[in-house]
Design an enzyme around this catalytic site. Structure first.
Site, short mmCIF file in Angstrom:
data_model
loop_
_atom_site.label_atom_id
_atom_site.label_comp_id
_atom_site.label_asym_id
_atom_site.label_seq_id
_atom_site.Cartn_x
_atom_site.Cartn_y
_atom_site.Cartn_z
N LYS A 36 0.80 -1.24 0.00
CA LYS A 36 0.00 0.00 0.00
C LYS A 36 0.83 1.29 0.00
O LYS A 36 0.49 2.26 0.69
CB LYS A 36 -0.93 0.02 1.22
CG LYS A 36 -1.97 -1.08 1.20
CD LYS A 36 -2.83 -1.07 2.44
CE LYS A 36 -2.08 -1.55 3.65
NZ LYS A 36 -2.97 -1.92 4.76
N ASP A 77 -5.47 -5.63 10.78
CA ASP A 77 -6.79 -4.98 10.79
C ASP A 77 -7.93 -5.96 10.52
O ASP A 77 -9.05 -5.80 11.01
CB ASP A 77 -6.86 -3.78 9.84
CG ASP A 77 -6.39 -4.08 8.43
OD1 ASP A 77 -5.93 -5.21 8.16
OD2 ASP A 77 -6.48 -3.17 7.58
C1 BGC Z 1 -1.95 -5.80 3.90
C2 BGC Z 1 -2.81 -6.52 4.93
C3 BGC Z 1 -3.96 -5.63 5.35
C4 BGC Z 1 -4.72 -5.13 4.14
C5 BGC Z 1 -5.89 -4.23 4.49
C6 BGC Z 1 -2.81 -5.26 2.77
O1 BGC Z 1 -2.02 -4.51 1.90
O2 BGC Z 1 -0.98 -6.69 3.38
O3 BGC Z 1 -2.04 -6.88 6.06
O4 BGC Z 1 -4.81 -6.35 6.20
O5 BGC Z 1 -3.84 -4.44 3.28
O6 BGC Z 1 -5.51 -3.11 5.18
#
Ligand code: BGC
Length: 485
Positions: free
Chosen positions: A156, A191
């Protein structure tokens, strides 16, 4: 007006056939099993060391920290029991420099934010003991305990240096200690795990917690025994009542990385472009088709392609359309919500900055088409991944001799909340994949504030375990009977 023929050539990548969806479900089930058997797989299937879901009676006041969405959030969560809670929170911006700089600087900033929160907002927690904090850290972490785990990779848009491979709880605790902040990070929680716990606390036992926000991921309750990679000794220890006693374990799937090998997902030229230009090429393949960070960017790639083919805006682009991540998923949602082509035209002018003189009569419909394609695919894929988890746990069938209570899925995130008709589209796909009746049994519901409440609930579980290592009468109850046959 009929769409330019070039548009229809892309439709198979977005309007997924029932067979294709079924194939995706099967592939994901296979990748889940691989992740449960061995470490180092694409779909990490992380054991969370959370051994059940709460029943709504839990009480206490905890600090919660949430990193991984748009902002850093610091919260004080008061659990009153009776499914009720209260949350005080403050958001702090995480700049691009922090996201991509040194991890130590990022963690110092996080510690400073907690300090600022405690000073500015004041806390109701009064004790000489350090305050217990649950850390919702929403990135793939290979956990080895409820309060320990190594970062596997950033996602992200985060890329801070010297963090991957390190224990995230230690990075945070060291920052608190460096600054003499009297806080103890007693649990790390994804989360999705938080969402599952928070949904169960508020509205009764859930099987799955899912996030469809900036990123996407899901956690669910499985039998500890199914997590084969833990090894027979650890499994036996768990079952017999070791430190993390429990027949059940919440597993964080990390489904965002599903099909990184590109065996079954419908990868179009627009997805390839997005991936190549991302900071994590060849990673998070599923996430890049489903989550809020990317839906705007996929439509931007489609619009650019149509502009270059001179079938849109007379071949003229705009500064916004030419800019990498020039607009986000909110535009897609706005177009999806628009009532008429005139409304879409207004959005094209106001949000994409296209000169009105270049907008032809059929253009708003083309833009609407692109947004619909991308949204439809995201919703169908979201439903398919949930169905795979439901089938994996055997919950697609009513356990023999038991009352059918259905399957509950707690959901959070901006895409689930703001993309028009997200829930309806997901429900429609459940019915395609599980049949009319089977589809109706799977209920989704928004579980807001999962990362705050879930972190508090996990910190509570960790604190209890710490206070009385051998306590048997934990307030956490194992997954609903029948979830795990
Ligand atoms: C992460 C996860 C997370 C999800 C939602 C992903 O990019 O790898 O750990 O739960 O985003 O936030």
């Amino acid at each position: 007006m009929p769409l330019p023929p070039i548009c229809t050539t892309f439709e198979p990548y977005f309007l997924l056939s029932d067979e294709r969806l079924q194939d995706i479900v099967n592939h994901f089930r296979k990748e889940m099993e691989e992740g449960l058997e061995a470490y180092g797989k694409d779909v990490a299937m992380v054991p969370s060391y959370v051994t059940g879901v709460p029943d709504g009676s839990e009480e206490g006041t905890f600090l919660a920290l949430d990193l991984g969405g748009t902002n850093l959030r610091v919260c004080e969560v008061r659990l009153f029991g009776q499914h009720k809670f209260e949350l005080k929170q403050q958001k702090y911006k995480v700049s691009e420099e922090l996201k991509e700089g040194e991890a130590r600087v990022l963690f110092d900033y996080i510690a400073d934010s907690v300090d600022a929160f405690l000073t500015e907002i004041g806390s109701d927690i009064s004790s000489n003991e350090p305050m217990h904090l649950g850390f919702t850290f929403s990135f793939p972490v290979e956990q080895t305990a409820i309060d320990a785990g190594k970062l596997l990779t950033w996602t992200k848009g985060f890329n801070a240096k010297n963090a991957v491979g390190n224990d995230v709880v230690k990075l945070l605790q060291d920052a608190f200690d460096r600054k003499h902040i009297h806080v103890r990070c007693s649990a790390i929680v994804n989360d999705t795990v938080g969402t599952l716990l928070s949904r169960s606390y508020q509205s009764g036992p859930a099987l799955i917690g899912a996030i469809f926000g900036t990123g996407t991921n899901g956690a669910y309750i499985d039998k500890t025994r199914t997590v084969k990679k833990l090894g027979e000794d650890k499994i036996k220890e768990a079952e017999a009542g070791g430190q993390h006693a429990g027949e059940f374990m919440v597993v964080n799937t990390e489904w965002g990385a599903f099909d990184n090998g590109r065996k079954c997902l419908p990868v179009s030229i627009f997805d390839n472009k997005l991936d190549r230009e991302s900071i994590n090429p060849r990673k998070q393949a599923f996430e890049k088709m489903v989550s809020g960070m990317y839906l705007g960017e996929i439509t931007r790639n489609i619009l650019l392609h149509l502009i270059d083919a001179s079938v849109l805006f007379n071949g003229y682009s705009s500064k916004t359309i030419n800019t990498h991540y020039g607009y986000d998923t909110a535009f897609v949602s706005a177009v999806e919500a628009a009532k008429s082509p005139e409304d879409v035209k207004k959005l094209i002018i106001s949000q994409l900055g296209v000169d009105p003189k270049h907008i032809s009569e059929g253009d708003p419909e083309i833009v609407q088409w692109a947004c619909r394609m991308v949204s439809e695919r995201a919703c169908k894929l979201a439903a398919a991944i949930i169905v795979a988890v439901v089938q994996h746990t055997g919950n697609d069938k009513v356990p023999e001799g038991e009352e059918d209570k259905g399957v509950d899925v707690g959901i959070d995130g901006s895409v689930a909340e703001f993309l028009p008709r997200f829930a309806e589209r997901v429900d429609e796909t459940f019915k395609i994949l599980l049949g009319e009746e089977g589809g109706k049994r799977v209920r989704t519901g928004l579980a807001k504030d999962g990362s705050g409440v879930g972190a508090a609930l996990t910190a509570l579980q960790a604190k209890k375990a710490m206070d009385r290592r051998t306590e048997k009468d934990s307030q956490f109850v194992p997954g609903k009977k029948g979830y795990n046959k």
